[in-house]
Write an enzyme that holds these catalytic residues in place. Structure first.
Site, PDB file in Angstrom:
ATOM      1  N   CYS A 110       0.212   4.679   1.961  1.00  0.00           N
ATOM      2  CA  CYS A 110      -0.564   4.488   2.947  1.00  0.00           C
ATOM      3  C   CYS A 110      -0.345   5.750   4.007  1.00  0.00           C
ATOM      4  O   CYS A 110       0.881   5.742   4.543  1.00  0.00           O
ATOM      5  CB  CYS A 110      -0.539   3.322   3.829  1.00  0.00           C
ATOM      6  SG  CYS A 110      -2.018   2.974   4.831  1.00  0.00           S
TER       7      CYS A 110
ATOM      8  N   PHE B  31      -9.593   3.574   7.792  1.00  0.00           N
ATOM      9  CA  PHE B  31     -10.649   3.988   8.301  1.00  0.00           C
ATOM     10  C   PHE B  31     -11.041   5.524   8.149  1.00  0.00           C
ATOM     11  O   PHE B  31      -9.968   6.312   7.901  1.00  0.00           O
ATOM     12  CB  PHE B  31     -10.499   3.851   9.923  1.00  0.00           C
ATOM     13  CG  PHE B  31      -9.687   4.618  10.521  1.00  0.00           C
ATOM     14  CD1 PHE B  31      -9.506   5.760  10.998  1.00  0.00           C
ATOM     15  CD2 PHE B  31      -8.157   3.839  10.813  1.00  0.00           C
ATOM     16  CE1 PHE B  31      -8.561   6.567  11.704  1.00  0.00           C
ATOM     17  CE2 PHE B  31      -7.175   4.558  11.340  1.00  0.00           C
ATOM     18  CZ  PHE B  31      -7.278   5.924  11.836  1.00  0.00           C
TER      19      PHE B  31
ATOM     20  N   ASP C 120       0.703  -1.206  -0.015  1.00  0.00           N
ATOM     21  CA  ASP C 120      -0.125   0.079  -0.046  1.00  0.00           C
ATOM     22  C   ASP C 120       1.060   1.119   0.130  1.00  0.00           C
ATOM     23  O   ASP C 120       1.164   1.939   1.160  1.00  0.00           O
ATOM     24  CB  ASP C 120      -0.918   0.081   1.332  1.00  0.00           C
ATOM     25  CG  ASP C 120      -1.995   1.222   0.950  1.00  0.00           C
ATOM     26  OD1 ASP C 120      -2.000   1.776  -0.145  1.00  0.00           O
ATOM     27  OD2 ASP C 120      -2.918   1.181   2.080  1.00  0.00           O
TER      28      ASP C 120
ATOM     29  N   ALA D 239      -0.327   1.800  16.298  1.00  0.00           N
ATOM     30  CA  ALA D 239      -0.105   1.149  17.401  1.00  0.00           C
ATOM     31  C   ALA D 239       0.619  -0.334  17.004  1.00  0.00           C
ATOM     32  O   ALA D 239       1.407  -0.721  17.911  1.00  0.00           O
ATOM     33  CB  ALA D 239      -1.486   0.785  17.851  1.00  0.00           C
TER      34      ALA D 239
ATOM     35  N   HIS E 150       4.338   4.648  13.328  1.00  0.00           N
ATOM     36  CA  HIS E 150       3.176   5.100  12.545  1.00  0.00           C
ATOM     37  C   HIS E 150       1.947   4.785  13.133  1.00  0.00           C
ATOM     38  O   HIS E 150       0.923   5.252  12.521  1.00  0.00           O
ATOM     39  CB  HIS E 150       3.458   4.509  11.083  1.00  0.00           C
ATOM     40  CG  HIS E 150       3.006   3.108  11.055  1.00  0.00           C
ATOM     41  ND1 HIS E 150       3.288   2.008  11.777  1.00  0.00           N
ATOM     42  CD2 HIS E 150       2.020   2.624  10.097  1.00  0.00           C
ATOM     43  CE1 HIS E 150       2.441   1.030  11.406  1.00  0.00           C
ATOM     44  NE2 HIS E 150       2.072   1.382  10.492  1.00  0.00           N
TER      45      HIS E 150
ATOM     46  N   ASN F 190      -7.160  -2.220   7.703  1.00  0.00           N
ATOM     47  CA  ASN F 190      -6.999  -1.214   8.809  1.00  0.00           C
ATOM     48  C   ASN F 190      -7.394   0.173   8.243  1.00  0.00           C
ATOM     49  O   ASN F 190      -7.250   1.040   9.226  1.00  0.00           O
ATOM     50  CB  ASN F 190      -5.625  -1.288   9.332  1.00  0.00           C
ATOM     51  CG  ASN F 190      -4.591  -0.954   8.299  1.00  0.00           C
ATOM     52  OD1 ASN F 190      -4.707  -0.815   7.223  1.00  0.00           O
ATOM     53  ND2 ASN F 190      -3.408  -0.887   8.883  1.00  0.00           N
TER      54      ASN F 190
END
Length: 477
Positions: A95, A201, A92, A402, A400, A199
């Protein structure tokens, strides 16, 4: 693998065998146990064998196992004898996260929160393979790939002030659409303005706590203020670029006689034809991602204004910053007292620039670059600021997010039989998701304790806390 603890937040992977440099992992003594179980240090050591790597193979406290390079990894390579690797950037490409602040306090939107979430869910397509409201013709797609976020701004979707507050102005130089395959171009035509899956959102939150008043004011943040985060990337186009070039790099690695301990580290000399072509294609994907987040920002503003019946002046829904965390860049850094141009790979790592750095946007030059650290959908996210120490030690990089501790499969097993949306609603967090497995795969337990991750990078001096954000409404892809 034996690590050597250097201090409370530094763990060295000693240089052994074919490693050209040692590894250095930033972590506390609790998270390091998860890191060891995940075998992340093996990937840190593998990266350290690549030609031209400089000083250390680095990993942030949110690190976990990735494709070739660990997620959370940082590695810089000499531009003359070093390599560039798609595995060091990830599938990605670019991202990233953008944070938007408003003039609203939490109480102003409480009664409208459900309507806001539903309208945002309708306005911004999400989920695997989702297609957007835009269809790019060949000319427009080429413009997106070379002009990045500016393409959207020139069509009325935002303003110059958004570009000023986007990393590198929302455009990466050196993008050449001719480097992309037909498959990559086809995948890019219908996905601009879409969130994606996994992930990714869109989250409405409030500023839960401020740690640095001066810097928070510079960023436009105040306690109980409403904010929005958008986390997405380059969608299918970026994925295809990575996939295409991994095959090419595999052949180049063999041709050049580059001895790699893992085929997922396939790479090419930076100055080779294939190395330059990958950089050009990656830059195209990075620009697509910046345009993608800019379009979603525009539609988010439209929804807020319509649902709350507020004007732009009343809403003051302004960009705080947009950071990318999957990228390779040519940057100048001081190594052994000398300025050198290097190629820095950040895969699941964020740039961290201190006050006064020329690449920090003018409005933030006195305080430093904003750093956005999303947590999981049930706890918190952080806004940090860059430091001098990061420049000196990590090629100006920090964490970047958790970082996962459970695979998606393990998370789904742990979530079995649970009503995740209801659990979050009981905590005051409304959630909507496109995919039936999206919430299960992204349960809060799937991630590390973001408070601990942030404490580690602050303890190591790689960035500094400014504010903590609490989610109140989340859309998952």
């Amino acid at each position: 693998m034996e690590l050597v603890q250097r201090d409370a937040y530094r763990w060295e992977v000693p240089k052994t065998g074919r490693m050209a440099v040692p590894g250095l992992i930033f972590s506390d003594d609790v998270m390091i146990e998860d890191i060891l179980r995940d075998r992340g240090p093996v990937q840190v050591a593998n990266v350290a064998t690549l030609p031209g790597i400089l000083t250390h193979s680095l990993a942030m406290p949110d690190m976990h196992w990735g494709y070739g390079f660990p997620i959370g990894g940082v590695a810089a390579f000499d531009i003359k004898n070093g390599v560039i690797s798609p595995g060091g950037v990830g599938y990605d490409i670019n991202c990233g996260v953008r944070l938007i602040r408003t003039e609203l306090e939490h109480g102003r939107i409480k009664k409208k929160l459900e309507e806001l979430i539903m309208e945002l869910f309708r306005a911004i397509p999400s989920g695997v393979g989702s297609k957007g409201r835009l269809h790019l013709n060949e000319k427009d797609e080429r413009s997106v790939l070379t002009r990045g976020a500016r393409w959207a701004v020139e069509r009325g979707m935002g303003g110059e002030e958004d570009l000023v507050r986007t990393e590198d102005g929302g455009v990466m130089e050196g993008a050449e659409p001719e480097a992309l395959s037909e498959r990559a171009l086809t995948r890019g035509k219908d996905q601009l303005g879409t969130l994606g899956s996994g992930n990714h959102f869109l989250e409405i939150g409030v500023v839960d706590e401020v740690y640095d008043d001066r810097t928070a004011r510079a960023f436009g943040l105040f306690t109980n203020g409403v904010v929005v985060q958008i986390h997405s990337g380059s969608r299918g186009l970026g994925y295809q670029v990575c996939d295409d070039f991994l095959k090419i790099m595999g052949r180049v690695t063999a041709r050049e006689g580059i001895d790699i301990p893992d085929r997922q580290l396939a790479c090419a000399p930076i100055g080779s034809d294939e190395g330059r072509e990958y950089y050009s294609a990656m830059a195209c994907a990075a620009n697509y991602a910046w345009a993608n987040r800019q379009v979603m920002l525009h539609w988010t503003r439209e929804v807020f204004m319509r649902v709350l019946n507020l004007s732009p002046v009343e809403l003051k829904m302004n960009m705080v910053y947009d950071v990318c965390h999957n990228i390779a860049k040519f940057e100048r850094h001081t190594i052994d007292g000398k300025k050198r141009e290097v190629c820095v790979h950040r895969k699941g790592a964020t740039r961290s620039l201190p006050p006064g750095h020329p690449l920090v946007p003018g409005p933030y030059r006195d305080v430093g670059q904003p750093i956005l650290i999303p947590g999981d959908m049930g706890t918190a996210s952080y806004v940090l600021v860059g430091t001098e120490n990061a420049v000196a030690e990590t090629f100006a990089s920090t964490c970047h997010g958790a970082g996962r501790v459970l695979s998606r499969k393990a998370a789904k097993q742990k979530a079995q039989g649970r009503a995740i949306a209801r659990e979050l609603e009981d905590q005051g967090i409304l959630v909507m998701a496109a995919g039936k497995n999206a919430l299960a795969e992204e349960i809060p337990e799937a991630y590390k304790d973001v408070d601990r991750v942030v404490a580690a990078v602050e303890g190591a001096g790689l960035s500094r806390k400014v504010a903590r954000l609490k989610p109140i409404g989340v859309i998952k892809g």
